[in-house]
Design a protein around this motif. Sequence first.
Motif, PDB file in Angstrom:
ATOM      1  N   VAL A  23       0.833  -1.208   0.000  1.00 23.59           N
ATOM      2  CA  VAL A  23       0.000   0.000   0.000  1.00 23.59           C
ATOM      3  C   VAL A  23       0.864   1.253   0.000  1.00 23.59           C
ATOM      4  CG1 VAL A  23      -1.658   1.330   1.365  1.00 23.59           C
ATOM      5  CG2 VAL A  23      -1.978  -1.124   1.085  1.00 23.59           C
ATOM      6  N   VAL A  24       1.947   1.235   0.767  1.00 24.97           N
ATOM      7  CA  VAL A  24       2.803   2.414   0.863  1.00 24.97           C
ATOM      8  C   VAL A  24       3.630   2.607  -0.400  1.00 24.97           C
ATOM      9  CG1 VAL A  24       4.756   3.420   2.103  1.00 24.97           C
ATOM     10  CG2 VAL A  24       2.894   2.372   3.369  1.00 24.97           C
ATOM     11  N   TYR A  27       1.386   3.039  -4.579  1.00 22.23           N
ATOM     12  CA  TYR A  27       0.906   4.405  -4.756  1.00 22.23           C
ATOM     13  C   TYR A  27       0.226   4.600  -6.107  1.00 22.23           C
ATOM     14  CZ  TYR A  27       0.738   8.928  -2.569  1.00 22.23           C
ATOM     15  OH  TYR A  27       0.285  10.043  -1.917  1.00 22.23           O
ATOM     16  N   ILE A  32      -4.830   1.175  -4.673  1.00 21.81           N
ATOM     17  CA  ILE A  32      -5.265   1.667  -3.369  1.00 21.81           C
ATOM     18  C   ILE A  32      -6.760   1.445  -3.187  1.00 21.81           C
ATOM     19  CG2 ILE A  32      -5.442   3.700  -1.881  1.00 21.81           C
ATOM     20  CD1 ILE A  32      -2.617   2.656  -2.244  1.00 21.81           C
ATOM     21  N   SER A  35      -7.414  -2.235  -2.414  1.00 24.82           N
ATOM     22  CA  SER A  35      -7.001  -2.553  -1.051  1.00 24.82           C
ATOM     23  C   SER A  35      -7.975  -1.979  -0.030  1.00 24.82           C
ATOM     24  CB  SER A  35      -5.593  -2.020  -0.787  1.00 24.82           C
ATOM     25  OG  SER A  35      -5.160  -2.339   0.511  1.00 24.82           O
ATOM     26  N   ASN A  98      -5.866  10.837  -3.324  1.00 26.89           N
ATOM     27  CA  ASN A  98      -5.130   9.574  -3.321  1.00 26.89           C
ATOM     28  C   ASN A  98      -4.314   9.413  -2.050  1.00 26.89           C
ATOM     29  OD1 ASN A  98      -4.185   7.164  -5.002  1.00 26.89           O
ATOM     30  ND2 ASN A  98      -2.233   8.129  -4.471  1.00 26.89           N
ATOM     31  N   GLN A  99      -3.705  10.503  -1.587  1.00 24.01           N
ATOM     32  CA  GLN A  99      -2.979  10.460  -0.318  1.00 24.01           C
ATOM     33  C   GLN A  99      -3.922  10.125   0.831  1.00 24.01           C
ATOM     34  OE1 GLN A  99      -1.114  14.406  -0.411  1.00 24.01           O
ATOM     35  NE2 GLN A  99       0.878  13.400  -0.322  1.00 24.01           N
ATOM     36  N   THR A 102      -4.839   6.491   0.745  1.00 22.90           N
ATOM     37  CA  THR A 102      -3.699   5.690   1.192  1.00 22.90           C
ATOM     38  C   THR A 102      -3.606   5.686   2.709  1.00 22.90           C
ATOM     39  OG1 THR A 102      -2.484   6.229  -0.837  1.00 22.90           O
ATOM     40  CG2 THR A 102      -1.204   5.390   1.018  1.00 22.90           C
ATOM     41  N   THR A 105      -6.568   3.724   4.170  1.00 20.10           N
ATOM     42  CA  THR A 105      -6.383   2.287   3.964  1.00 20.10           C
ATOM     43  C   THR A 105      -5.396   1.716   4.956  1.00 20.10           C
ATOM     44  OG1 THR A 105      -6.841   2.562   1.600  1.00 20.10           O
ATOM     45  CG2 THR A 105      -5.749   0.536   2.270  1.00 20.10           C
TER      46      THR A 105
END
Length: 285
Positions: A23-24, A27, A32, A35, A98-99, A102, A105
């Motif tokens: 996940v990290v 990107y 994402i 997940s 998106n950040q 992330t 999640t």
Amino acid sequence: MDRFSKLHPIFHFLYFIGMFALVVSVYNPFFIAVSFLGVLIYEIKCRGAQALSSLKLTIAVVLAVGMFNMLFAHYGEDVLFVIGNTEFTLEALFYGINQGFTLATMVLWFGAFSRTTDSEKVIYVFRFAPKTALLFSMVLGFIPKFTRKLKEIEDAQLGLNGGQRRDSKIKTAINNLSALISYSLESSIITADSMTAREYNPKAVRYSRYKIMPADLVLIAVSVPAIAYVLFAKITDRITFIFEPTIYSKSFDYVAFVIFCFFSLLPVAVDLTEEILWKISYAKN
């Protein structure tokens, strides 16, 4: 029925560490999103309506991070609106969203990890380093304990003040945090004295009730190459997503995406498989 939480601790640590790393590092918004849906479905299946509170927090985090990035980061070609001489772009907003997804999640996966992994499993996995295992297990145990204690402190403060806050929220939070720190230090001393009095020996032989089963071996054998392939696809730029100056998918490995989908939905798949097998067995009897 949560069959996934009853699997072997070694597989649990392998799965969650692999998921955190993917996940990290990946990107990519497509990955994402998969997940996020995987862990959200698993949380709803296990916790029911309580998981909706996590969804509310996720929406708040995504909106906050997305708006913050759009307001303070100015790049991209698609201008949404202009205030003065400052252009606010779609690319900055999308990157922030998106950040946020992330971050949300990761929080959900950490929640699932803490729920399926207890101190006994930590000590078992890190039995080669008993002191580290003890420290890690105590930290995992202190987090929910201190969360409950902070709520008790807040309720006690409200009770002393007749159910009303006499100070500002910031001052009240500082006072509650100070009381929690005092409690945590005192609790740590009591725990240390108790362990000393009971002659705790980290090298003592311990009984373990965990036995690795064929299903655990199969899942481990499947998970390791799955994690390796998705990481390989990321390193070789096969799943690259571009956020500026325009938004587009530079490269997309469909095999890596299918593998990642399977990996993200694995907890739900394990539980559903167990339920189907149980119903088949019940029907035969």
